[in-house]
Design an enzyme around this catalytic site. Structure first.
Site, short mmCIF file in Angstrom:
data_model
loop_
_atom_site.label_atom_id
_atom_site.label_comp_id
_atom_site.label_asym_id
_atom_site.label_seq_id
_atom_site.Cartn_x
_atom_site.Cartn_y
_atom_site.Cartn_z
N SER A 80 -9.23 -59.00 -2.58
CA SER A 80 -8.59 -58.49 -2.50
C SER A 80 -9.11 -57.25 -3.20
O SER A 80 -9.74 -56.42 -1.90
CB SER A 80 -7.70 -58.17 -3.21
OG SER A 80 -6.23 -56.89 -3.11
N ASP A 122 -6.52 -51.37 0.59
CA ASP A 122 -7.49 -51.86 -0.47
C ASP A 122 -8.18 -53.21 0.44
O ASP A 122 -8.13 -53.05 1.71
CB ASP A 122 -6.26 -52.97 -1.26
CG ASP A 122 -5.61 -53.82 -0.72
OD1 ASP A 122 -5.05 -54.05 0.46
OD2 ASP A 122 -5.83 -54.66 -1.27
N ASP A 140 -7.85 -56.67 1.67
CA ASP A 140 -7.55 -57.10 2.43
C ASP A 140 -6.30 -56.27 3.16
O ASP A 140 -5.94 -57.43 3.38
CB ASP A 140 -7.48 -59.07 1.55
CG ASP A 140 -5.79 -58.65 0.79
OD1 ASP A 140 -6.23 -57.75 -0.07
OD2 ASP A 140 -5.52 -59.95 0.54
N ASP A 197 -3.71 -55.73 2.23
CA ASP A 197 -1.96 -55.74 1.88
C ASP A 197 -1.67 -54.39 1.32
O ASP A 197 0.10 -54.52 1.34
CB ASP A 197 -2.12 -57.16 1.37
CG ASP A 197 -3.02 -56.94 -0.13
OD1 ASP A 197 -3.42 -56.40 -0.02
OD2 ASP A 197 -2.18 -58.42 -1.21
#
Ligand code: MG
Length: 455
Positions: A99, A242, A244, A246
């Site tokens: 993440s 961010d 990744d 999400d």
């Protein structure tokens, strides 16, 4: 399992490969996950970290070895993998990602057949299989087969466009600056925005596992070039994702980067105007500005522990329409009840298209609350004792959803909760006046400090 360290943290398993976790660990945890899933096919994808392709191969081997077929979705945002699992007939998904963590980190997030991260209980089941080494081992002629999934991203972009009034957005021809932060949304979000008729200006648009642009975490501090670009180009909106993809953090037309609870309040307003009486889920630490908006629509806000998995799972349990966190994670159930940076951006554009006012003006219509954050160091071994000692000193209305949330009147609160990732206790408060907020901190901070010192 008692006595064994927990592998899953607030959001999946995370650490530094080669230091915290060996390659063998990733193979074995994938064997455990595959054993837990039982059914195939499983979709595997990864973010743009340098270690991701290697770990994806290790995880793929682990799942194949327990006899399940695997499809490789390649590099994509986590929500794109989740949406593919949910809509393309997969029985589970594994995303290789850490993440927003710095580039040396990596890890795995595990999704059920509905595309949502597995529940806390299911995480424990996977840990149990891992620690007992009770993997289902396939024979040489029953190991799984590996295929490619090439439709995940186009399926994702289409899925999002269908959930908003794309024509209304196109008519406004918005100018938007998007700071991709060298992360995984670089392969999806700009294409979605072009599809929605926006003039797109991209920053840090090349996927790069070193995150050389501004790091993998979008915050008001790291998004200052986004803010400058929004002002310089007179854009309607800025957004940063961010690593990744999400989470999305928005910047208004004046170049002010906003925290997720205020922009999330506007999105809540927009969603509830379309889904009257819908339920909204958020964590104990989110601002009451959300409740203010929900009340206007006659809707209820339900609070959970801090963590997006808790928000998503509660959304499913309560059949809620919207979920959010103050860090910029928003979940829109008609799409998928998990955080999705690109879906949130499309919702924001849809909101702006409907209101025909600049974002800064719309934000100014929300009530303002003062907020303050502190933390005190406290070794993990002492945390429970400190929280117990604290509990004896609190008075008035107290909520115990996650840590202790002490209310003073109806609009001032202080939340004290042990961090899930660091040896600290976090103190977070909100009130209508700064004086009231400081009074709460003055009352409880010394109590907490003393308790931590005496252990
Ligand atoms: Mg993320």
């Amino acid at each position: 399992m008692t006595g064994k360290p927990k592998l899953f943290g607030t959001n999946g398993i995370r650490g530094i490969p080669g230091k915290d976790y060996t390659l063998e660990f990733f193979i074995e945890i994938a064997q455990a996950i595959g054993t837990f899933f039982k059914k195939a096919p499983i979709l595997i994808g990864y973010d743009g970290r340098n270690s991701s392709p290697t770990l994806s191969k290790a995880v793929t081997s682990g799942v194949l070895s327990v006899g399940l077929d695997v499809y490789d979705a390649g590099l994509l945002p986590t929500p794109a993998l989740q949406f593919a699992v949910r809509t393309l007939g997969y029985k589970g998904g594994i995303m290789i990602t850490a993440s927003h963590n710095p580039s040396q980190y990596n890890g795995v997030k595990v999704m059920g057949a509905d595309g949502v991260e597995v529940s806390r209980q299911q995480e424990s089941e996977i840990e149990e299989i891992y620690y007992r080494k009770k993997y289902r081992e396939a024979d040489w002629n029953t190991v799984g087969e590996a295929y490619s999934e090439t439709k995940a991203i186009s399926n994702y972009l289409q899925g999002i466009s269908k959930k908003v009034d794309a024509d209304a957005i196109k008519r406004r021809a918005f100018k938007i600056v998007v700071d991709l932060g060298n992360g995984a949304q670089a392969v999806a979000a700009p294409y979605l925005l072009e599809k929605l008729g926006c003039k797109v200006i991209s920053l840090n648009g090349q996927v790069d596992g070193d995150f050389p642009g501004r790091g993998a975490e979008p915050t008001p501090e790291t998004l200052q070039s986004l803010a400058a670009a929004v002002k310089a180009t007179r854009a309607d909106l800025g957004v940063g994702y961010d690593g990744d993809g999400d989470r999305s953090v928005f910047c208004d037309d004046k170049g002010v980067v906003q925290w997720g609870d205020r922009t999330g309040a506007l999105l809540t307003d927009h969603v509830l105007s379309k889904h009257r009486g819908g339920k909204v889920i958020t964590t104990v630490s989110t601002s009451q500005v959300i409740d203010h908006v929900a009340e206007k629509h006659g809707s209820k806000v339900i609070r959970t522990k801090v963590g997006s998995v808790d928000v998503s799972r509660e959304m499913i349990k309560r059949n809620a329409v919207f979920g959010l966190e103050e860090n910029g994670g928003c979940c829109y159930a008609p799409h998928i009840p998990t955080r999705d940076g690109a879906m949130s951006t499309a919702l924001m554009l849809s909101f702006l298209a409907e209101h025909r006012q600049p974002l800064s003006k719309l934000l100014a219509s929300l009530p303002t609350f003062h907020q303050r954050k502190e933390k005190i160091e406290c070794p993990r071994s002492k945390v429970q004792g400190v929280m117990k000692a604290l509990e004896k000193k609190v008075s008035g209305k107290v909520e115990r959803i996650d840590g202790l949330k002490i209310w003073s009147g109806k609009k001032a609160w202080l939340l004290m909760r042990p961090s899930g990732t660091e040896p600290v206790i976090r103190i977070f408060g909100e009130a209508e006046s700064k004086a009231e907020l400081d009074r709460l901190f003055d009352q409880y901070l010394p109590v907490l400090r003393r308790a931590a010192k005496n252990g």
